[in-house]
Design a protein around this motif. Structure first.
Motif, PDB file in Angstrom:
ATOM      1  N   ILE A  41      26.522  54.976  12.510  1.00 40.98           N
ATOM      2  CA  ILE A  41      27.085  53.738  12.621  1.00 40.98           C
ATOM      3  C   ILE A  41      26.634  52.434  12.374  1.00 40.98           C
ATOM      4  O   ILE A  41      25.142  52.196  12.785  1.00 40.98           O
ATOM      5  N   ARG A  42      27.150  52.061  12.097  1.00 40.06           N
ATOM      6  CA  ARG A  42      27.066  50.795  11.345  1.00 40.06           C
ATOM      7  C   ARG A  42      26.953  49.523  12.381  1.00 40.06           C
ATOM      8  O   ARG A  42      28.082  49.652  12.925  1.00 40.06           O
ATOM      9  N   LEU A  96      30.397  65.634  17.007  1.00 42.40           N
ATOM     10  CA  LEU A  96      29.274  64.573  16.966  1.00 42.40           C
ATOM     11  C   LEU A  96      27.878  65.143  16.864  1.00 42.40           C
ATOM     12  O   LEU A  96      27.411  65.478  16.889  1.00 42.40           O
ATOM     13  N   SER A  97      27.812  64.626  15.364  1.00 42.66           N
ATOM     14  CA  SER A  97      25.339  65.240  15.281  1.00 42.66           C
ATOM     15  C   SER A  97      24.979  64.681  16.520  1.00 42.66           C
ATOM     16  O   SER A  97      25.561  63.776  17.269  1.00 42.66           O
ATOM     17  N   GLN A  98      23.950  65.495  16.853  1.00 41.54           N
ATOM     18  CA  GLN A  98      22.810  64.662  18.130  1.00 41.54           C
ATOM     19  C   GLN A  98      22.534  64.082  17.476  1.00 41.54           C
ATOM     20  O   GLN A  98      22.083  62.867  18.449  1.00 41.54           O
ATOM     21  N   LYS A  99      21.620  63.640  16.649  1.00 43.15           N
ATOM     22  CA  LYS A  99      21.390  62.618  16.155  1.00 43.15           C
ATOM     23  C   LYS A  99      22.614  61.663  15.161  1.00 43.15           C
ATOM     24  O   LYS A  99      22.660  61.674  15.109  1.00 43.15           O
ATOM     25  N   ALA A 100      21.745  59.830  16.120  1.00 43.83           N
ATOM     26  CA  ALA A 100      23.002  58.909  15.509  1.00 43.83           C
ATOM     27  C   ALA A 100      22.047  57.644  14.093  1.00 43.83           C
ATOM     28  O   ALA A 100      21.260  57.732  14.468  1.00 43.83           O
ATOM     29  N   TYR A 101      23.029  57.771  14.018  1.00 48.79           N
ATOM     30  CA  TYR A 101      22.442  57.142  12.538  1.00 48.79           C
ATOM     31  C   TYR A 101      22.565  55.758  12.153  1.00 48.79           C
ATOM     32  O   TYR A 101      23.962  55.606  12.204  1.00 48.79           O
ATOM     33  N   HIS A 102      21.870  55.142  11.716  1.00 48.54           N
ATOM     34  CA  HIS A 102      22.444  53.462  11.630  1.00 48.54           C
ATOM     35  C   HIS A 102      22.496  52.821  10.017  1.00 48.54           C
ATOM     36  O   HIS A 102      22.999  52.190   9.805  1.00 48.54           O
ATOM     37  N   SER A 103      21.879  53.325   9.163  1.00 45.05           N
ATOM     38  CA  SER A 103      22.034  53.416   7.552  1.00 45.05           C
ATOM     39  C   SER A 103      21.649  54.643   7.339  1.00 45.05           C
ATOM     40  O   SER A 103      21.381  55.566   7.300  1.00 45.05           O
ATOM     41  N   ASN A 104      21.963  53.838   5.398  1.00 48.67           N
ATOM     42  CA  ASN A 104      21.564  55.332   5.298  1.00 48.67           C
ATOM     43  C   ASN A 104      20.357  55.987   5.073  1.00 48.67           C
ATOM     44  O   ASN A 104      19.929  56.918   4.404  1.00 48.67           O
ATOM     45  N   GLU A 106      18.084  55.662   7.049  1.00 50.85           N
ATOM     46  CA  GLU A 106      18.298  56.812   8.228  1.00 50.85           C
ATOM     47  C   GLU A 106      18.651  58.175   7.750  1.00 50.85           C
ATOM     48  O   GLU A 106      17.236  59.264   7.930  1.00 50.85           O
ATOM     49  N   LEU A 107      19.107  58.340   7.073  1.00 47.78           N
ATOM     50  CA  LEU A 107      20.030  60.248   6.308  1.00 47.78           C
ATOM     51  C   LEU A 107      19.660  60.546   5.879  1.00 47.78           C
ATOM     52  O   LEU A 107      19.238  61.163   5.843  1.00 47.78           O
ATOM     53  N   LYS A 108      18.458  59.569   5.014  1.00 47.47           N
ATOM     54  CA  LYS A 108      17.702  60.248   3.538  1.00 47.47           C
ATOM     55  C   LYS A 108      16.196  60.643   4.511  1.00 47.47           C
ATOM     56  O   LYS A 108      16.306  61.763   3.975  1.00 47.47           O
ATOM     57  N   ASP A 109      16.487  60.196   5.094  1.00 46.14           N
ATOM     58  CA  ASP A 109      14.831  60.302   6.246  1.00 46.14           C
ATOM     59  C   ASP A 109      15.175  61.234   6.867  1.00 46.14           C
ATOM     60  O   ASP A 109      13.398  62.173   7.313  1.00 46.14           O
ATOM     61  N   ASN A 110      15.954  61.766   7.262  1.00 42.71           N
ATOM     62  CA  ASN A 110      16.301  63.021   8.483  1.00 42.71           C
ATOM     63  C   ASN A 110      17.893  63.594   7.990  1.00 42.71           C
ATOM     64  O   ASN A 110      18.514  63.232   8.551  1.00 42.71           O
ATOM     65  N   TYR A 138      29.678  57.513  -0.316  1.00 36.88           N
ATOM     66  CA  TYR A 138      29.793  58.250  -0.893  1.00 36.88           C
ATOM     67  C   TYR A 138      28.317  59.394  -0.953  1.00 36.88           C
ATOM     68  O   TYR A 138      28.412  60.002  -1.935  1.00 36.88           O
ATOM     69  N   LEU A 139      28.194  59.770   0.083  1.00 37.06           N
ATOM     70  CA  LEU A 139      27.211  61.651   0.095  1.00 37.06           C
ATOM     71  C   LEU A 139      25.678  60.600  -0.039  1.00 37.06           C
ATOM     72  O   LEU A 139      25.032  61.452  -1.187  1.00 37.06           O
ATOM     73  N   ASP A 140      24.804  59.377  -0.629  1.00 34.23           N
ATOM     74  CA  ASP A 140      24.105  59.179  -1.267  1.00 34.23           C
ATOM     75  C   ASP A 140      22.993  59.641  -0.818  1.00 34.23           C
ATOM     76  O   ASP A 140      21.904  59.622  -1.470  1.00 34.23           O
ATOM     77  N   PHE A 141      22.895  60.302   0.403  1.00 38.44           N
ATOM     78  CA  PHE A 141      21.830  60.764   1.570  1.00 38.44           C
ATOM     79  C   PHE A 141      21.569  62.267   0.810  1.00 38.44           C
ATOM     80  O   PHE A 141      20.202  62.456   1.664  1.00 38.44           O
ATOM     81  N   VAL A 142      22.546  62.962   0.472  1.00 35.37           N
ATOM     82  CA  VAL A 142      22.475  64.424   0.822  1.00 35.37           C
ATOM     83  C   VAL A 142      21.502  65.084  -0.163  1.00 35.37           C
ATOM     84  O   VAL A 142      21.369  64.520  -1.517  1.00 35.37           O
TER      85      VAL A 142
END
Length: 373
Positions: A41-42, A96-104, A106-110, A138-142
């Motif tokens: 969610i941006r 939907l994923s249980q966790k909401a993410y607000h930035s790239n 946050e995705l990298k961290d979890n 662009y899936l930068d967090f994977v």
């Protein structure tokens, strides 16, 4: 069962966005995978972000704090209704994923756990819409070495020279690339990516039986013309009003904004997603400036005209050209006779089915590779 995490534009409170998200999920489930949409969610997709962008919409708002405050008060009501409408659909129909993410970051961290990561459809790679290159899309967090692919992603315009190196580097992690428009194929080819497949939007890959089951019957017993005028095109409104009067039909206007009550016809204010589908399915005529309204008009075999918006017409032009019905699009010069002309939906359905076969081949190729990972 292997799991696919899909990142897409699903929280920007838009009918096409949530319906393509749902269609993607249904498709991967049908292929034998668990599909979860990353709840990314941006701020751009929130009412706060939308209110902040209001001052960019006109010089008057930017230069007059009092006028801007008034505009925010007016629009807040509509934004609250939009959130309620689309959150309800997502809660009822999308995993939907249980966790909401607000930035790239946050995705990298979890990092969401999955066997594969998908960049989904809609204008996910449109830097104009995203106000720059959004790394998460662009899936930068994977994790390094993760299985990555795209499905019906859209760039929406030509890639700016200043962004080509960044985007090219991000795409190296993808094992498979598919995009929605022919221009997007060319753009990625120009970056050196040759094996790019053009596929239908996920809402068109699904047959209309899926959408007919979802559609509400609320408007089934009414005779009406429906409009969906995202870009506030006065020519579109005028044309719809003349058509409705000439045919003796009710004019219904789908809009996210309650203040559009001043437009010709009767406002249908932010109907449910199911009602939106029903309004298109049950209309006598559909007049819109939206890609997905065009797609669903085709799915439901409607008589329609699509007005090309000034800055985002490529998507509509592309699908009309692909189905050999470019005459259903207009820059604004259109007559009642134009919308009355018959559409050979038998031929169009054959073309769509042929494209679906091609799309299925791409999807099965991706999924077969994932199965042996």
């Amino acid at each position: 069962m292997k799991k696919i995490e899909n990142i897409t534009i699903h929280r920007n409170c838009n009918y096409g966005s949530v319906l393509q998200t749902y269609a993607t999920q249904v498709t991967f489930e049908e292929l034998g995978f668990e599909c979860e949409t990353i709840d990314f969610i941006r701020e751009l997709d929130t009412k706060r972000g939308a209110l902040k962008r209001l001052k960019k919409k006109s010089k008057k708002l930017a230069s007059n704090p009092i006028l801007l405050a008034g505009a925010k008060a007016v629009m807040l009501i509509s934004y609250l209704k939009k959130e309620k409408t689309f959150n309800a659909f997502l809660s009822n129909h999308v995993n939907l994923s249980q966790k909401a993410y607000h930035s790239n970051q946050e995705l990298k961290d979890n990092i969401p756990n999955a066997d594969a990561y998908c960049t989904g459809s809609d204008q996910i790679w449109n830097s104009f819409w995203n106000e720059g290159v959004e790394p998460a899309y662009y899936l930068d967090f994977v994790p390094e070495g993760a299985f990555c692919f795209s499905y019906a992603s859209s760039i929406g315009q030509k890639i700016a020279d200043s962004e080509k190196n960044t985007i090219s580097a991000q795409l190296k992690k993808y094992s498979y690339l598919s995009v929605r428009e022919s221009q997007s194929v060319k753009s990625l080819n120009d970056l050196g990516y040759e094996n790019v497949v053009q596929v239908l939007d996920p809402t068109l890959y699904r047959t209309n039986e899926v959408w007919d089951r979802l559609a509400s019957n609320k408007f089934k017993n009414r005779k009406f013309v429906v409009t969906y005028n995202l870009h506030h095109d006065k020519t579109l409104d005028s044309y719809a009003q003349k058509l409705a009067q000439a045919k003796g039909l009710e004019l219904l206007n789908i809009s996210y904004n309650w203040h559009d009550i001043i437009r010709p016809g009767k406002l249908v204010w932010c109907p449910s997603v199911e009602e939106y589908l029903g309004l298109i399915r049950d209309a006598e005529y559909v007049i819109a400036d939206s890609f997905h309204a065009t797609a669903f008009s085709i799915q439901f075999h409607k008589k329609f005209i699509s007005f090309y918006p000034e800055k985002a017409s490529m998507r509509i032009r592309d699908i009309l050209s692909k189905l050999d019905i470019p005459q259903r699009g207009t820059e604004g010069e259109v007559t009642i006779r134009d919308i009355e002309k018959d559409i050979d939906y038998e031929t169009i359905d054959k073309k769509l089915n042929a494209y679906r076969v091609q799309d299925k081949a791409y999807l099965e190729k991706v999924c077969n590779s994932l199965r042996i990972e």
